[in-house]
Design a protein around this motif. Structure first.
Motif, PDB file in Angstrom:
ATOM      1  N   VAL A 131      -6.084  -0.154   3.726  1.00 54.07           N
ATOM      2  CA  VAL A 131      -5.660  -1.489   3.339  1.00 54.07           C
ATOM      3  C   VAL A 131      -5.318  -2.304   4.564  1.00 54.07           C
ATOM      4  O   VAL A 131      -5.678  -3.473   4.679  1.00 54.07           O
ATOM      5  CB  VAL A 131      -4.459  -1.400   2.387  1.00 54.07           C
ATOM      6  N   ALA A 145       0.825  -1.199   0.000  1.00 50.71           N
ATOM      7  CA  ALA A 145       0.000   0.000   0.000  1.00 50.71           C
ATOM      8  C   ALA A 145       0.859   1.249   0.000  1.00 50.71           C
ATOM      9  O   ALA A 145       0.484   2.273  -0.547  1.00 50.71           O
ATOM     10  CB  ALA A 145      -0.925  -0.006   1.207  1.00 50.71           C
ATOM     11  N   LYS A 171      -5.149   5.966   2.598  1.00 48.78           N
ATOM     12  CA  LYS A 171      -5.196   4.734   1.822  1.00 48.78           C
ATOM     13  C   LYS A 171      -4.435   3.603   2.539  1.00 48.78           C
ATOM     14  O   LYS A 171      -4.884   2.471   2.603  1.00 48.78           O
ATOM     15  CB  LYS A 171      -4.582   4.985   0.454  1.00 48.78           C
ATOM     16  N   VAL A 172      -3.294   3.979   3.078  1.00 48.39           N
ATOM     17  CA  VAL A 172      -2.483   3.001   3.801  1.00 48.39           C
ATOM     18  C   VAL A 172      -3.290   2.393   4.941  1.00 48.39           C
ATOM     19  O   VAL A 172      -3.337   1.188   5.125  1.00 48.39           O
ATOM     20  CB  VAL A 172      -1.207   3.675   4.355  1.00 48.39           C
TER      21      VAL A 172
END
Lengths: 178, 219
Positions: free
Chosen positions: B212, B194, B208-209
């Motif tokens: 995931v 990610a 976003k990290v």
């Protein structure tokens, strides 16, 4: 002696993951260490435990207790093996009901499954070795391998019921060996 | 999980639990999961004590905790219906018949040990029991050996069991550690994957990290 029986099966009850067959190597390890039975006698115990309804672990406990010190021994061993279930299930029902959705618990259980499968496979292998399948006299060895192969085929291909498997092989034994 | 009965009808419920499980008990042939359809039929369909959904959850938990699956299910259902009394009643009811049958079998074998017919029948049954045990392992294969890591754990466990005289308990422990390790590595890889595809400083998306990471952990 009674305390020993109770305590041994009590300890085993807490780690009997996968129930039944996966327990056989663990029980054998303890039984041989305590000198309650020889490896060959233990094979008989598993045969009888597998014939009767109910969990194989529980049935072996009953038989081993009986062989070690009669009816009282049976009672001690079977209470020993069932008590951990009661304690754990009570704890699960009251405290840890949600714990099973924890991802680490799930990961540990997933990793344990192949190990449990190996234990079951090892139980079958060990029983075959100790029952004298390979070092008995020739006629017995071939008949045993034949019964094993036919029954395994019937179980896999036709999903034959375990009761039918046991009855048929019992009759086959009487026909072949008497 | 909360017991759903009041004190008023508890003893009657315990009696019903006892009768239900004592009836189910002798049909647990071959142990473990063979009993599931019978229990489901009695508890959810006939008695209507527990919804099918909850029954599936109970089954999953019973299979994941130590002890016989049938005994664990009986304990959880008993507790759900009538509290600690129900738990004890159900466990007693599901174990008593099989213990009795086993005791009768022990006595019979002790008495008829010398009979040639019994001896022959037992000799014939022995390989059949080995076949039953082997079949139990084979049946697990489809559900268990899905990944390379599962195969490796299985192989490693077999090697440990065959060539060392370690307590078989160690094998179970190693499996658990392996499971956690794989989980940790997967999670780590998911995080690094990610992070990696964000080389441009114009798009540093920490959200976003985290996304995931969370989906990977719960899957």
């Amino acid at each position: 002696m009674l305390w020993d029986l109770f305590w041994t099966f009590f300890k085993l009850g807490f780690v009997s993951f996968g129930g039944g067959y996966a327990m056989i190597p663990l029980i054998e390890h303890e039984v041989l260490q305590h000198n309650w039975m020889t490896a060959a006698e233990f094979t008989d115990a598993v045969t009888l435990a597998g014939m009767a309804p109910g969990s194989v672990a529980m049935n072996s406990a009953v038989y081993i207790g009986y062989a070690a010190s009669g009816w009282i021994g049976s009672a001690a061993a079977s209470i020993g093996i069932v008590l951990p279930s009661i304690i754990l299930m009570f704890l699960v029902a009251t405290l840890f009901y949600r714990m099973y959705h924890n991802h680490w618990v799930q990961a540990a259980l997933d990793g344990m499954k192949p190990a449990v499968m190996a234990l079951i496979a090892y139980a079958a292998f060990n029983m075959a070795m100790h029952s004298g399948l390979w070092n008995g006299y020739a006629r017995y060895t071939w008949f045993s391998i034949g019964i094993f192969a036919v029954m395994l085929f019937a179980l896999i291909r036709w999903k034959m019921h375990p009761i039918a498997v046991i009855l048929i092989s019992g009759i086959a034994g009487i026909v072949l060996y008497v | 999980m909360q017991p759903s009965a009041t004190l008023f009808n508890k003893s009657q419920l315990c009696l019903q639990l006892f009768l239900s499980f004592i009836k189910i008990s002798p049909s647990t042939f071959g142990g473990g999961y063979a009993i599931l359809p019978v229990i489901h039929r009695e508890i959810t369909d006939r008695r209507g004590w527990i919804t099918p959904n909850e029954m599936h959850e109970i089954t999953a938990i019973a299979g994941a905790t130590p002890g016989g699956v049938a005994i664990n299910i009986a304990a959880l259902v008993g507790y759900r219906i009538a509290g600690i009394g129900g738990l004890l009643t159900s466990v007693a009811a599901i174990s008593l018949p099989t213990v009795m049958i086993m005791l009768v079998l022990c006595t019979l074998v002790a008495v008829y040990r010398d009979s040639a017919v019994i001896e022959a029948a037992l000799l014939g049954i022995q390989p059949a029991i080995i076949a039953l045990i082997a079949y139990a392992a084979i049946r697990m294969r489809k559900d268990v050996l899905r990944s390379r890591m599962a195969w490796m754990t299985f192989g490693g466990s077999c090697i440990l069991l065959l060539w060392t005289s370690l307590n078989p308990l160690v094998v179970i422990g190693c499996g658990m550690i392996a499971g956690c390790l794989v989980h940790y590595l997967q999670w780590k890889r998911a995080v690094s994957q990610a992070v990696q595809p964000i080389p441009s400083p114009s798009n540093p998306s920490p959200a976003k990290v985290r996304d995931v990471k969370i989906t990977k952990m719960t899957s």
